[in-house]
Design a protein around this motif. Structure first.
Motif, PDB file in Angstrom:
ATOM      1  N   UNK A   1      44.329 -12.467  26.522  1.00  0.00           N
ATOM      2  CA  UNK A   1      44.531 -11.187  25.657  1.00  0.00           C
ATOM      3  C   UNK A   1      45.996 -11.369  25.040  1.00  0.00           C
ATOM      4  N   UNK A   2      46.957 -11.321  25.963  1.00  0.00           N
ATOM      5  CA  UNK A   2      48.364 -11.317  25.439  1.00  0.00           C
ATOM      6  C   UNK A   2      48.475 -12.568  24.599  1.00  0.00           C
ATOM      7  N   UNK A   3      48.036 -13.801  24.614  1.00  0.00           N
ATOM      8  CA  UNK A   3      48.335 -14.976  23.757  1.00  0.00           C
ATOM      9  C   UNK A   3      47.628 -14.582  22.550  1.00  0.00           C
ATOM     10  N   UNK A   4      46.294 -13.981  22.630  1.00  0.00           N
ATOM     11  CA  UNK A   4      45.679 -13.632  21.197  1.00  0.00           C
ATOM     12  C   UNK A   4      46.330 -12.705  20.409  1.00  0.00           C
ATOM     13  N   UNK A   5      46.986 -11.467  21.108  1.00  0.00           N
ATOM     14  CA  UNK A   5      47.819 -10.726  20.410  1.00  0.00           C
ATOM     15  C   UNK A   5      48.843 -11.357  19.862  1.00  0.00           C
ATOM     16  N   UNK A   6      49.799 -12.142  20.407  1.00  0.00           N
ATOM     17  CA  UNK A   6      50.615 -13.021  19.996  1.00  0.00           C
ATOM     18  C   UNK A   6      50.575 -13.839  18.761  1.00  0.00           C
ATOM     19  N   UNK A   7      49.388 -14.519  18.719  1.00  0.00           N
ATOM     20  CA  UNK A   7      48.770 -15.325  17.732  1.00  0.00           C
ATOM     21  C   UNK A   7      48.411 -14.511  16.665  1.00  0.00           C
ATOM     22  N   UNK A   8      47.793 -13.364  16.666  1.00  0.00           N
ATOM     23  CA  UNK A   8      47.640 -12.594  15.587  1.00  0.00           C
ATOM     24  C   UNK A   8      48.716 -11.904  14.961  1.00  0.00           C
TER      25      UNK A   8
END
Length: 72
Positions: free
Chosen positions: A35-42
């Motif tokens: 989830x943190x990686x997805x937020x960062x990429x978003x």
């Protein structure tokens, strides 16, 4: 008349892809360890798109021909 049917099929496909992509995104955002990686990429993608649009506007303003100040 067949062209309209093709457009409806493409529209249905795009709708299905958008709904599926939303659920996949929501799963990775809420129910996975990434989830943190997805937020960062978003956020990275959003900022990148915003800066690309800003740069495009600046380039367009820079390369636009000068206006003729004399009245016609």
């Amino acid at each position: 008349m067949n062209a309209k049917r093709g457009n409806r099929g493409a529209g249905a496909a795009l709708l299905a892809v958008a709904v599926a992509a939303f659920f996949i995104y929501a799963y990775f955002l809420l129910a996975s360890e990434y989830s943190m990686l997805i937020i960062q990429f978003t956020v990275l993608a959003a900022v990148g798109i915003l800066l690309a649009v800003l740069g495009w506007i600046g380039y367009t303003m820079l390369t636009a021909p000068k206006e003729d100040p004399s009245p016609a």
